[in-house]
Every structure is written in C-alpha cells, then in structure tokens.
Design an enzyme around this catalytic site. Structure first.
Site, PDB file in Angstrom:
ATOM      1  N   HIS A  62      39.071  34.724  36.549  1.00  0.00           N
ATOM      2  CA  HIS A  62      40.217  34.479  37.427  1.00  0.00           C
ATOM      3  C   HIS A  62      40.688  35.831  37.921  1.00  0.00           C
ATOM      4  O   HIS A  62      40.157  36.869  37.508  1.00  0.00           O
ATOM      5  CB  HIS A  62      41.310  33.679  36.711  1.00  0.00           C
ATOM      6  N   ASP A  66      44.891  41.887  34.933  1.00  0.00           N
ATOM      7  CA  ASP A  66      44.358  42.388  33.655  1.00  0.00           C
ATOM      8  C   ASP A  66      42.862  42.095  33.512  1.00  0.00           C
ATOM      9  O   ASP A  66      42.212  42.597  32.590  1.00  0.00           O
ATOM     10  CB  ASP A  66      45.153  41.857  32.438  1.00  0.00           C
ATOM     11  N   HIS A  67      42.313  41.330  34.446  1.00  0.00           N
ATOM     12  CA  HIS A  67      40.874  41.015  34.429  1.00  0.00           C
ATOM     13  C   HIS A  67      40.116  41.680  35.581  1.00  0.00           C
ATOM     14  O   HIS A  67      38.896  41.557  35.669  1.00  0.00           O
ATOM     15  CB  HIS A  67      40.661  39.496  34.476  1.00  0.00           C
ATOM     16  N   HIS A 150      45.025  27.558  33.034  1.00  0.00           N
ATOM     17  CA  HIS A 150      45.802  28.802  33.044  1.00  0.00           C
ATOM     18  C   HIS A 150      46.858  28.824  34.153  1.00  0.00           C
ATOM     19  O   HIS A 150      47.805  29.592  34.080  1.00  0.00           O
ATOM     20  CB  HIS A 150      44.843  29.980  33.200  1.00  0.00           C
TER      21      HIS A 150
HETATM   22 ZN   LIG Z   1      44.691  37.775  31.034  1.00  0.00          ZN
END
Ligand SMILES: [Zn+2]
Length: 272
Positions: A62, A66-67, A150
């Site tokens: 996604h 942070d990814h 999520h």
């Molecule tokens: Zn995350």
C-alpha cells in the site's frame, strides 16, 4: 530456493533507533524482489551486500509513507548508477507515486546529465497499478494480492486499496499481511502458508501516537492476539512479527494463547 530477509521492520512515520522502515527482500532462485521500500532501504540492502542495481522487481502493499519513503532514494540512485529498468507493482496510485518520484529526480538528472549521458528515467521505471488477484507470475513464483482492511475506517474518493500478498514458489509459500486490521480475505490468503510475515501494533505503539490516530491504530492494524488468531485460523507453520517497536512478554503470550506454531519476533536483517 526461496529466502526472506527482513530489511526494515519499523512501522509508522519517523525514525527508529534500531529499525529501518518497512521493506523485505524475497529471493527466489536468484531473482531479487523487494516488498515495500520504507526509509533506509538502500542502506539495509548494503548491509546484506546488495546495491540498488541488484533489485529485479518491487511490490508495494500500500502507499502509506512508512512503506514507500525509501523509494525515491532507491530509484534515483539506480538511475544515477546507470542501472537497468525496474518495474513497480502495487495498488491503484502506484503509477502516480512513480510520477512523483520522477518529478523529484528531474533536478538531479539535470545536474548529473552534465557529467555524462543519462537516459530519461521515465523510460526506466515502469509502474503497474493492479487489482486484487494474481498480480505476477513467472517461472519461479506466483504472487497473489487480496484487498485487506487497512483502510476500513476511511472513505476515499479515489480508489485507494491496501493489499496483502502471497508468494508461492516451488519450495515455499510466504505471505505478507502488509498493514491490515482483522480480515477474512487475509486469513484465506494465508491458508497453509509456510511463513506469515505479519504486521503487529502493540498497546505501547498506540500510546505514543496522537489521539486522532489511535482509532486507526486499533481498528486498522493487528493487535498481538489478532496476529495469533490470524496465524491459527490460517494454519501457517510460522509467524514472523514486523511493523512493531518492542514485543513485551505479555504481547508474545497474547499471540501464543491463540497460536501454537513458531512465533519469531522479527528484527532488521533477519534472514528466514
Ligand atoms: Zn505501516
């Protein structure tokens, strides 16, 4: 042979002393696949003896930062080092994210282009927005995505999706929850997997975020007991924890109350 190396295991925005941003290296018969590209991924690759040019394919679960925060560094360094094309595969929005990185790269390309010929980076980095289903297949591995929960609390006008991914290779099946709350689709995806790399958010992780974010943390991530239930329901052989800061004894007990298989507290550079 299929191996999994946790490059970075820190969920959430910000810097962590002992963990880099979320990124995992999956190697299948010498093919090197990156799953997510959190901050610090270039340095973490160096820790395992690899350079930005050594990655063959990138999947994004996604598009939370942070990814993905390590993606600009990875792509621009790869371009500067004159390494070959690379494909990004992810949920809707991946191509737009790639376009943003290309915009960032323009200044560097203008300057370094004075030093020697550089190809147009737009020709190097293909991005594919994919819908859930089989999103990649080659001789070594089949990759399947399901939409998880999520973004369950959020109503997007644009078609944002968050995916969990399953890698099926000849010798091993590996599932990444990505970021998710409880999800029947993820339980089914993970059914019988050899390795489940699961996100986890603990009470301690929730306590340090601003109050408006806490509802998201509780509903759209997995608590330790939810990780245990997922691993048990799916019948996986091993669950590997990621996306957390610390797992206390109580957190590990909460997982083990639900799940009797192997529980591995993940850390950066752990190879499985
Ligand atoms: Zn995350």
């Amino acid at each position: 042979m299929t191996t999994v190396t946790l490059l970075g295991t820190a969920g959430g925005p910000g810097g962590h002393r002992d963990r880099a941003g979320i990124a995992t290296l999956v190697e299948v018969d010498g093919m090197r696949i990156l799953v997510d590209a959190g901050v610090g991924v270039v340095r973490q690759l160096a820790h395992v003896g690899l350079t930005v040019g050594d990655i063959d394919l990138i999947f994004l679960t996604h598009l939370h930062d942070d990814h993905t925060a390590g993606l600009p560094a990875l792509l621009t360094f790869r371009h500067t080092m004159r390494r070959g094309p690379l494909t990004l595969i992810g949920p809707p929005g991946t191509a737009a994210l790639r376009d943003g990185v290309l915009a960032y790269m323009r200044t560097n390309t203008a300057i370094r282009g004075q030093e020697g010929r550089m190809v147009d980076p737009a020709t190097l980095f293909e991005a594919r927005d994919v819908e859930p289903g089989i999103i990649h297949s080659d001789a070594g591995v089949i990759v399947t995505a399901v939409e998880n929960s999520h973004y369950a609390l959020t109503e997007f006008e644009s078609p944002q999706k968050s995916y969990s991914l399953r890698f099926d290779a000849a010798d091993r099946s590996v599932v990444f929850t990505g970021d998710t709350g409880e999800s029947r689709a993820v339980e089914q995806l993970a059914h019988g997997a050899d390795v489940l790399v699961s996100e986890m958010v603990t009470d301690a992780d929730i306590a340090v975020v601003p109050p408006p974010v806490q509802a998201h943390m509780r509903a759209e991530h997995l608590s330790p007991s939810q990780v245990g239930r997922l691993a048990a329901t799916a019948g996986v052989a091993m669950v590997v924890l990621s996306h957390y800061t610390e797992a206390s004894d109580d957190d590990l007990k909460a997982i083990r109350r639900e799940y009797s298989g192997d529980v591995v507290p993940g850390h950066d550079l752990l190879r499985l």
